[in-house]
Design a protein around this motif. Structure first.
Motif, mmCIF file in Angstrom:
data_model
loop_
_atom_site.group_PDB
_atom_site.id
_atom_site.type_symbol
_atom_site.label_atom_id
_atom_site.label_comp_id
_atom_site.label_asym_id
_atom_site.label_seq_id
_atom_site.Cartn_x
_atom_site.Cartn_y
_atom_site.Cartn_z
ATOM 1 N N ASP A 6 0.828 -1.201 0.000
ATOM 2 C CA ASP A 6 0.000 0.000 0.000
ATOM 3 C C ASP A 6 0.866 1.256 0.000
ATOM 4 O OD1 ASP A 6 -2.102 -1.814 0.240
ATOM 5 O OD2 ASP A 6 -2.144 -1.641 2.425
ATOM 6 N N ALA A 7 1.885 1.262 0.854
ATOM 7 C CA ALA A 7 2.769 2.430 0.948
ATOM 8 C C ALA A 7 3.501 2.670 -0.366
ATOM 9 C CB ALA A 7 3.768 2.237 2.090
ATOM 10 N N CYS A 8 3.911 1.593 -1.027
ATOM 11 C CA CYS A 8 4.633 1.701 -2.293
ATOM 12 C C CYS A 8 3.764 2.355 -3.367
ATOM 13 C CB CYS A 8 5.093 0.317 -2.745
ATOM 14 S SG CYS A 8 5.910 0.297 -4.365
ATOM 15 N N PHE A 9 2.539 1.873 -3.518
ATOM 16 C CA PHE A 9 1.661 2.430 -4.547
ATOM 17 C C PHE A 9 1.257 3.870 -4.236
ATOM 18 C CE2 PHE A 9 1.111 -2.001 -5.881
ATOM 19 C CZ PHE A 9 1.167 -1.855 -7.261
ATOM 20 N N GLU A 10 1.096 4.182 -2.960
ATOM 21 C CA GLU A 10 0.791 5.564 -2.592
ATOM 22 C C GLU A 10 1.940 6.491 -2.980
ATOM 23 O OE1 GLU A 10 -0.218 5.770 1.535
ATOM 24 O OE2 GLU A 10 -1.979 4.471 1.319
ATOM 25 N N ALA A 11 3.165 6.054 -2.717
ATOM 26 C CA ALA A 11 4.328 6.871 -3.058
ATOM 27 C C ALA A 11 4.468 7.037 -4.570
ATOM 28 C CB ALA A 11 5.594 6.242 -2.476
ATOM 29 N N LEU A 12 4.265 5.955 -5.320
ATOM 30 C CA LEU A 12 4.363 6.020 -6.776
ATOM 31 C C LEU A 12 3.304 6.958 -7.357
ATOM 32 C CD1 LEU A 12 5.009 2.249 -7.523
ATOM 33 C CD2 LEU A 12 6.600 4.121 -8.023
ATOM 34 N N LYS A 13 2.096 6.875 -6.821
ATOM 35 C CA LYS A 13 1.021 7.749 -7.311
ATOM 36 C C LYS A 13 1.364 9.211 -7.063
ATOM 37 C CE LYS A 13 -3.990 8.478 -7.021
ATOM 38 N NZ LYS A 13 -5.265 8.008 -6.374
ATOM 39 N N ALA A 14 1.914 9.498 -5.886
ATOM 40 C CA ALA A 14 2.298 10.881 -5.553
ATOM 41 C C ALA A 14 3.380 11.399 -6.496
ATOM 42 C CB ALA A 14 2.770 10.950 -4.104
ATOM 43 N N GLU A 15 4.236 10.471 -6.970
ATOM 44 C CA GLU A 15 5.330 10.849 -7.877
ATOM 45 C C GLU A 15 4.907 10.806 -9.343
ATOM 46 O OE1 GLU A 15 8.312 8.003 -6.933
ATOM 47 O OE2 GLU A 15 8.555 8.697 -4.865
ATOM 48 N N GLY A 16 3.690 10.317 -9.616
ATOM 49 C CA GLY A 16 3.228 10.202 -10.995
ATOM 50 C C GLY A 16 3.959 9.129 -11.776
ATOM 51 N N ARG A 17 4.366 8.045 -11.078
ATOM 52 C CA ARG A 17 5.130 6.972 -11.715
ATOM 53 C C ARG A 17 4.356 5.662 -11.677
ATOM 54 N NH1 ARG A 17 9.632 5.766 -8.692
ATOM 55 N NH2 ARG A 17 10.881 5.104 -10.485
ATOM 56 N N LYS A 18 4.748 4.745 -12.553
ATOM 57 C CA LYS A 18 4.117 3.443 -12.630
ATOM 58 C C LYS A 18 4.952 2.398 -11.894
ATOM 59 C CE LYS A 18 0.825 4.817 -15.504
ATOM 60 N NZ LYS A 18 -0.623 4.709 -15.235
ATOM 61 N N ALA A 19 4.276 1.401 -11.345
ATOM 62 C CA ALA A 19 4.961 0.346 -10.603
ATOM 63 C C ALA A 19 5.584 -0.673 -11.544
ATOM 64 C CB ALA A 19 3.983 -0.357 -9.673
ATOM 65 N N LEU A 20 6.787 -1.098 -11.205
ATOM 66 C CA LEU A 20 7.436 -2.201 -11.905
ATOM 67 C C LEU A 20 7.530 -3.371 -10.923
ATOM 68 C CD1 LEU A 20 8.939 -3.619 -14.165
ATOM 69 C CD2 LEU A 20 11.030 -2.408 -13.470
ATOM 70 N N VAL A 21 6.807 -4.448 -11.254
ATOM 71 C CA VAL A 21 6.807 -5.653 -10.441
ATOM 72 C C VAL A 21 7.568 -6.726 -11.210
ATOM 73 C CG1 VAL A 21 5.378 -7.304 -9.176
ATOM 74 C CG2 VAL A 21 4.495 -5.001 -9.640
ATOM 75 N N THR A 22 8.566 -7.320 -10.586
ATOM 76 C CA THR A 22 9.373 -8.336 -11.270
ATOM 77 C C THR A 22 9.245 -9.676 -10.547
ATOM 78 O OG1 THR A 22 11.371 -7.756 -10.010
ATOM 79 C CG2 THR A 22 11.002 -6.614 -12.113
ATOM 80 N N PHE A 23 9.672 -10.742 -11.233
ATOM 81 C CA PHE A 23 9.471 -12.099 -10.729
ATOM 82 C C PHE A 23 10.703 -12.955 -10.971
ATOM 83 C CE2 PHE A 23 8.613 -16.525 -11.711
ATOM 84 C CZ PHE A 23 7.752 -16.952 -10.714
ATOM 85 N N VAL A 24 11.028 -13.791 -9.994
ATOM 86 C CA VAL A 24 12.004 -14.876 -10.176
ATOM 87 C C VAL A 24 11.500 -16.109 -9.437
ATOM 88 C CG1 VAL A 24 14.092 -13.501 -10.541
ATOM 89 C CG2 VAL A 24 13.368 -14.057 -8.205
ATOM 90 N N THR A 25 11.967 -17.262 -9.852
ATOM 91 C CA THR A 25 11.622 -18.509 -9.174
ATOM 92 C C THR A 25 12.659 -18.806 -8.098
ATOM 93 O OG1 THR A 25 10.559 -19.418 -11.145
ATOM 94 C CG2 THR A 25 11.265 -20.993 -9.467
ATOM 95 N N ALA A 26 12.210 -19.049 -6.888
ATOM 96 C CA ALA A 26 13.126 -19.346 -5.777
ATOM 97 C C ALA A 26 13.899 -20.630 -6.052
ATOM 98 C CB ALA A 26 12.348 -19.472 -4.475
ATOM 99 N N GLY A 27 15.211 -20.551 -5.891
ATOM 100 C CA GLY A 27 16.050 -21.740 -6.047
ATOM 101 C C GLY A 27 16.519 -22.004 -7.459
ATOM 102 N N ASP A 28 16.243 -21.095 -8.384
ATOM 103 C CA ASP A 28 16.695 -21.239 -9.771
ATOM 104 C C ASP A 28 17.754 -20.178 -10.060
ATOM 105 O OD1 ASP A 28 16.903 -21.858 -12.514
ATOM 106 O OD2 ASP A 28 15.319 -20.419 -13.014
ATOM 107 N N PRO A 29 19.028 -20.540 -10.218
ATOM 108 C CA PRO A 29 19.578 -21.898 -10.176
ATOM 109 C C PRO A 29 19.849 -22.401 -8.755
ATOM 110 C CG PRO A 29 21.313 -20.352 -10.663
ATOM 111 C CD PRO A 29 20.040 -19.547 -10.610
ATOM 112 N N ASP A 30 19.895 -21.473 -7.773
ATOM 113 C CA ASP A 30 20.028 -21.845 -6.367
ATOM 114 C C ASP A 30 19.534 -20.673 -5.529
ATOM 115 O OD1 ASP A 30 22.201 -19.947 -6.110
ATOM 116 O OD2 ASP A 30 23.535 -21.473 -6.944
ATOM 117 N N LEU A 31 19.338 -20.901 -4.240
ATOM 118 C CA LEU A 31 18.742 -19.859 -3.400
ATOM 119 C C LEU A 31 19.674 -18.674 -3.179
ATOM 120 C CD1 LEU A 31 16.810 -22.063 -0.836
ATOM 121 C CD2 LEU A 31 15.814 -20.378 -2.398
ATOM 122 N N ALA A 32 20.976 -18.913 -3.186
ATOM 123 C CA ALA A 32 21.915 -17.795 -3.039
ATOM 124 C C ALA A 32 21.800 -16.835 -4.216
ATOM 125 C CB ALA A 32 23.348 -18.329 -2.924
#
Length: 263
Positions: A6-32
């Protein structure tokens, strides 16, 4: 404490910016490497990061994320190990982190135990793509008790259900761009003006479009319809190509998308 999403989207809206949400699979190729990838993506401009919990039969995923899950499961990656990694991540970042996983994994681990551990390691939201909206009570009580946002999805076929789902949604509404499974697409043809029309009037949570976005140009176009975009398979493709050496190329890709969204 206000949920970080909620805080993230509120801040982005105040700045007039769009959210970038990214994804990775845990453990691929390893957890480190996963841990380092999450840090790198935040440093490169991601606002929220989804971490996929590997599953043997990820029905919403295309070949890219299916292969990532299988690579991770070969190392016997499990939720306890993922929670340990997330605990370490919380020592280095205060940005929103979400888990994306399948309902059987939650049930097998224990729903109450799962959400209690999410709270313990400060997970901000959970996405369960194979949980029908009508069965949300399976997790709603635990999510609300722990303050973890349960992120709901709508698809191009949702139509009259869009408003109903949006009225119940917190954190953000996950807009599935196209029919089918995840994976990069050369073109996304959904009529988002029509799909999202029910949300034009009313005080709903933010909405982000995902599934199929493969570059900065597509991300900027999709984000023009809503509050942000979600990129997964394009990043997982880079991880598949470079493995443990994927930190820098993933960071460069995320930076390019961030620059496109801000241009």
């Amino acid at each position: 404490m206000k949920n970080r999403i909620d805080a993230c989207f509120e801040a982005l809206k105040a700045e007039g910016r769009k959210a970038l949400v990214t994804f990775v699979t845990a453990g691929d190729p390893d957890l480190a490497t996963t841990e380092n990838l999450v840090t790198e993506m935040f440093d490169s401009g991601a606002d929220l990061v989804e971490i996929g919990v590997p599953f043997s039969d990820p029905i919403a995923e295309g070949g890219t994320i299916q292969r990532a899950s299988l690579r991770s499961l070969k190392h016997n990656t499990n939720l306890d190990q993922i929670f340990e990694m997330l605990s370490r991540l919380r020592d280095t970042t205060d940005k929103p982190i979400l888990l994306m996983m399948y309902i059987n994994t939650v049930f097998r681990y224990g729903t109450e135990k799962f959400f209690d551990n999410c709270k313990k390691v400060q997970i901000d939201g959970v996405i369960i793509p194979d949980m029908p909206f009508e069965e949300r009570d399976e997790v709603k009580e635990y999510a609300e008790k722990t303050g973890v946002r349960s992120i709901y999805l709508v698809a191009p076929t949702s139509k009259e259900r869009v408003k109903m789902i949006a009225e119940e949604s917190k954190g953000f509404l996950y807009i599935v761009s196209s029919l089918g499974v995840t994976g990069t697409r050369s073109e996304i043809s959904t009529d988002f003006d029509k799909l999202l029309a029910p949300l034009k009037e009313g005080n709903y949570c933010p909405a982000c479009i995902g599934f199929g976005i493969s570059n900065g140009e597509q991300a900027k176009k999709m984000a023009s319809y809503c509050d942000g975009c979600i990129i997964g398979s394009a990043i997982v493709n880079i991880v598949e190509k470079y493995g443990k050496d994927s930190i820098q190329p993933v960071g460069e890709f995320v930076k390019s998308v961030r620059e496109a969204l801000d241009s």
